[in-house]
Design an enzyme around this catalytic site. Structure first.
Site, PDB file in Angstrom:
ATOM      1  NE  ARG A 265     -74.012   8.385  35.938  1.00  0.00           N
ATOM      2  CZ  ARG A 265     -74.018   7.652  37.036  1.00  0.00           C
ATOM      3  NH1 ARG A 265     -74.363   6.367  36.956  1.00  0.00           N
ATOM      4  NH2 ARG A 265     -73.688   8.169  38.200  1.00  0.00           N
ATOM      5  NE  ARG A 280     -78.884   0.603  32.346  1.00  0.00           N
ATOM      6  CZ  ARG A 280     -78.041   0.421  33.362  1.00  0.00           C
ATOM      7  NH1 ARG A 280     -77.115   1.318  33.614  1.00  0.00           N
ATOM      8  NH2 ARG A 280     -78.139  -0.654  34.122  1.00  0.00           N
ATOM      9  CD  GLU A 352     -76.143   0.463  41.062  1.00  0.00           C
ATOM     10  OE1 GLU A 352     -75.480   1.494  41.313  1.00  0.00           O
ATOM     11  OE2 GLU A 352     -75.928  -0.282  40.086  1.00  0.00           O
ATOM     12  CB  SER A 355     -72.545   2.765  44.032  1.00  0.00           C
ATOM     13  OG  SER A 355     -73.032   1.798  43.136  1.00  0.00           O
ATOM     14  NE  ARG A 394     -81.799   1.765  37.635  1.00  0.00           N
ATOM     15  CZ  ARG A 394     -80.533   1.428  37.432  1.00  0.00           C
ATOM     16  NH1 ARG A 394     -79.769   1.100  38.461  1.00  0.00           N
ATOM     17  NH2 ARG A 394     -80.025   1.419  36.221  1.00  0.00           N
TER      18      ARG A 394
END
Length: 426
Positions: A265, A280, A352, A355, A394
């Site tokens: 990404r 990130r 996070e 999801s 994470r």
């Protein structure tokens, strides 16, 4: 492809849904309705003219058989004119359809009625906090200090070889990655009933379109322009497209797949403290869960999928919280979305790590994934779901920060020890 029927029958509902996702609704829906009306009128006229043309063609033969050649010549002229009109109308329909389809691709999914309406992440609902946050006699260190001290991750050489956000994992750091991947895959296949898939790491534009990554997320994906491929941002893209343009048998549902892949990404616009260390990355590892289900059971499947992702966090003994995302903080594609966040002791904040989403028929319609009901009724679109179980960076950050010891070592969770073959990182 968004369902045009829903826009025709309930335009205000769709406008409201788009606004609730923080997007401009009026111009888009008005343009879709205008183009749809234009197309339908052209199709209706085309059908009428074709009927007239066919009738004129039949009458020519009848007149010729009856010896009425002069009348036949008049009908021949009329038939030729009608055929030209048919061609023009066909061109008109062909010209409108791509424009209409392109606009429909810009319409986000409609949130489920149980999704809270909100305008920012502050409106997300914390449903539960699970586990106790660790306490320390001294200030806990963030993971970027721990990874350097233990020689687990080399950010500097990764930046030299590729760029920022592409770290090297070294020694026990590399084994920790491999161990987490194996643990998550074993849990998915042996406990969750998922079939493991190893997908391609590059996808074509049709695949990205099918899952809704195009035209929404072009700027976030790495593209091999010469070949027309995209480096996958998540295994959701190739695994969902595994059944693109297929009709599944109802007896085969639900279908559950798990896949480990690196993910790529661009993370355009990310900056500051939230991107430090493993927070990130541009390349990271993740185990993804994907389901294809009967629409009648998709919200039961969502809760089960959520439980599968949470079970991985519980196995790692990490304190976490479950969030129900509000309309404005959901993705473009989701009808309903939960996020799972782990506690980061060294940063004193939640991170996070997963999801979990139900897309209903949104992706299936774009990718033409249908199923044949048992009772022989016409084929319908399946519902697709996916969730991370789990994304590694994470998780690693939280494992290191929450389990750090006074001597600088890190205690390994019990479930991970057989894979890592050690009780402690030092």
């Amino acid at each position: 492809m968004f369902d045009i029927t829903l826009i025709r029958e309930s335009p205000d509902r769709v406008r409201t849904a788009i606004r609730q996702k923080g997007l401009d609704a009026e111009a888009l829906i008005d343009r879709i309705l205008a183009l749809d009306a234009e197309r339908r009128e052209a199709v209706s006229t085309l059908q009428d003219v074709r009927t007239q043309a066919n009738a004129a063609a039949r009458s020519i033969g009848d007149l010729m058989k009856a010896g009425r050649r002069e009348e036949a010549q008049a009908h021949i002229a009329e038939s030729s004119a009608l055929k030209e009109q048919v061609k023009a109308l066909e061109e008109e329909v062909r010209a409108v359809e791509p424009a209409l389809e392109a606009l429909l691709l810009e319409v986000p999914n409609v949130p489920h009625e149980s999704v809270p309406v909100g305008t920012s992440p502050e409106d997300n609902v914390v449903l539960a906090e699970v586990g106790e946050k660790p306490s320390f006699a001294v200030e806990p260190q963030p993971h970027w200090v721990l990874t350097e001290a233990l020689g687990l991750v080399d950010f500097e050489r990764g930046a030299k070889v590729t760029g920022a956000g592409f770290p090297f994992y070294v020694g026990l750091g590399a084994r920790l990655q491999r161990s987490l991947i194996q643990l998550f895959l074993d849990m998915a296949t042996e406990e969750g009933g998922y079939q493991e898939i190893q997908p391609p790491l590059l996808v074509n534009a049709a695949s990205a379109l099918g899952t809704g990554n195009l035209p929404d997320k072009e700027g976030q994906m790495y593209e091999a322009e010469r070949d027309g491929f995209y480096a996958l941002p998540t295994a959701e893209v190739p695994v969902t497209n595994y059944h693109r343009d297929e009709i599944l048998e109802a007896a085969s549902l639900p279908i559950r797949y798990c896949a480990y892949t690196p993910c790529f990404r661009r993370e355009a616009g990310s900056y500051g403290k939230d991107v430090r260390g493993l927070n990130r990355l541009h390349q990271f590892d993740k185990v993804e869960l994907v389901q294809f289900v009967d629409p009648a059971t998709s919200y039961e499947a969502l809760e089960q999928l959520l439980a599968d992702a949470e079970r991985a966090l519980q196995r790692l003994e990490l304190p976490y919280r479950r969030l129900l995302m509000c309309t404005a903080d959901m993705g473009f594609n989701q009808a309903k979305q939960y996020d799972l966040e782990v506690w980061s002791a060294g940063q004193s904040r939640w991170l996070e790590v997963s999801s979990v989403s139900n897309f209903e028929a949104f992706q299936a319609r774009r990718a033409s994934i249908r199923y044949r009901p048992k009772d022989g009724q016409k084929v319908e679109f399946v519902h697709t779901l996916n969730g991370s179980a789990l994304a590694l960076p994470r998780i690693v950050a939280a494992l290191l920060e929450n389990n750090q010891q006074p001597d600088g070592s890190v205690l390994v969770p019990k479930a991970l020890r057989p894979y890592l073959r050690t009780d402690v990182l030092r």
